[in-house]
Write a protein that holds these residues in place. Sequence first.
Motif, PDB file in Angstrom:
ATOM      1  N   ARG A 157       0.873   4.527  -9.674  1.00  0.00           N
ATOM      2  CA  ARG A 157      -0.390   4.349  -8.933  1.00  0.00           C
ATOM      3  C   ARG A 157      -0.166   3.736  -7.557  1.00  0.00           C
ATOM      4  O   ARG A 157      -1.001   3.905  -6.666  1.00  0.00           O
ATOM      5  CB  ARG A 157      -1.342   3.468  -9.741  1.00  0.00           C
ATOM      6  N   ALA A 158       0.928   3.011  -7.380  1.00  0.00           N
ATOM      7  CA  ALA A 158       1.194   2.369  -6.089  1.00  0.00           C
ATOM      8  C   ALA A 158       1.488   3.441  -5.041  1.00  0.00           C
ATOM      9  O   ALA A 158       2.196   4.415  -5.311  1.00  0.00           O
ATOM     10  CB  ALA A 158       2.356   1.401  -6.216  1.00  0.00           C
ATOM     11  N   ARG A 159       0.952   3.269  -3.859  1.00  0.00           N
ATOM     12  CA  ARG A 159       1.168   4.185  -2.737  1.00  0.00           C
ATOM     13  C   ARG A 159       1.770   3.476  -1.527  1.00  0.00           C
ATOM     14  O   ARG A 159       2.422   4.086  -0.710  1.00  0.00           O
ATOM     15  CB  ARG A 159      -0.159   4.827  -2.296  1.00  0.00           C
ATOM     16  N   ARG A 160       1.488   2.190  -1.416  1.00  0.00           N
ATOM     17  CA  ARG A 160       1.969   1.421  -0.256  1.00  0.00           C
ATOM     18  C   ARG A 160       2.395   0.047  -0.717  1.00  0.00           C
ATOM     19  O   ARG A 160       2.045  -0.390  -1.815  1.00  0.00           O
ATOM     20  CB  ARG A 160       0.894   1.364   0.830  1.00  0.00           C
ATOM     21  N   HIS A 161       3.143  -0.615   0.129  1.00  0.00           N
ATOM     22  CA  HIS A 161       3.615  -1.948  -0.238  1.00  0.00           C
ATOM     23  C   HIS A 161       3.884  -2.750   1.019  1.00  0.00           C
ATOM     24  O   HIS A 161       3.901  -2.225   2.132  1.00  0.00           O
ATOM     25  CB  HIS A 161       4.854  -1.872  -1.144  1.00  0.00           C
ATOM     26  N   GLY A 162       4.057  -4.060   0.812  1.00  0.00           N
ATOM     27  CA  GLY A 162       4.387  -4.969   1.893  1.00  0.00           C
ATOM     28  C   GLY A 162       5.433  -5.955   1.398  1.00  0.00           C
ATOM     29  O   GLY A 162       5.427  -6.342   0.230  1.00  0.00           O
ATOM     30  N   ILE A 163       6.319  -6.341   2.296  1.00  0.00           N
ATOM     31  CA  ILE A 163       7.439  -7.205   1.924  1.00  0.00           C
ATOM     32  C   ILE A 163       7.519  -8.349   2.923  1.00  0.00           C
ATOM     33  O   ILE A 163       7.465  -8.129   4.132  1.00  0.00           O
ATOM     34  CB  ILE A 163       8.756  -6.401   1.917  1.00  0.00           C
ATOM     35  N   GLY A 164       7.644  -9.559   2.392  1.00  0.00           N
ATOM     36  CA  GLY A 164       7.822 -10.726   3.239  1.00  0.00           C
ATOM     37  C   GLY A 164       8.955 -11.574   2.710  1.00  0.00           C
ATOM     38  O   GLY A 164       9.108 -11.735   1.494  1.00  0.00           O
ATOM     39  N   GLU A 165       9.752 -12.103   3.619  1.00  0.00           N
ATOM     40  CA  GLU A 165      10.884 -12.966   3.244  1.00  0.00           C
ATOM     41  C   GLU A 165      10.899 -14.143   4.207  1.00  0.00           C
ATOM     42  O   GLU A 165      10.793 -13.968   5.428  1.00  0.00           O
ATOM     43  CB  GLU A 165      12.178 -12.153   3.339  1.00  0.00           C
TER      44      GLU A 165
END
Length: 176
Positions: A157-165
């Motif tokens: 179901r996921a289409r987009r994502h975001g990543i933070g470090e």
Amino acid sequence: MKNLVALLALIVSSSSTFGLVLDQPLLTPNRPKPARPQVQHPQYQPQPQGPCAVGQGAAREVCELVNQIRQSQGLHALVLDPVMNQVALRYAQEMYSTGNFSHTGVRGDRPTDRLRAGGVRFRMAAENIAMNSRGARAVVTGWWNSDGHRRNMLSPRARRHGIGEYGRYWVHVFAD
């Protein structure tokens, strides 16, 4: 054909609004077209393309690794969303500054609360977090070895994502 050309030449020459001469062919075979000048736009920078195009550094590396895994499992690639990147980065910074390593923030906010507050619209959302200073590959490997985290990475179901470090805190958010 000669009569038609002569007639057109007569019509054109009798009209004062036309400056067209039809006694020569309009198209000349085997004559190269003049080259168009290349217009330079100093402010224009071509934008990278692809699902991880907006990522930089660790975010781009995590995006590429996760998409390789997803594609090896027959799933579509996730698109890196710059707004979701900011949401993830802010939460990684908060965990770093407070020492609170949890999906629930110090004010009681959950991943869905943070995404909504950042202006992200979704019907499905998930979050992976990690505390690791060995880099993106080690973080993704750790998530892969955890059932819940792996389920999030492989959600169809996921289409987009975001990543933070930030520091050694990592946040990976998913949405439809």
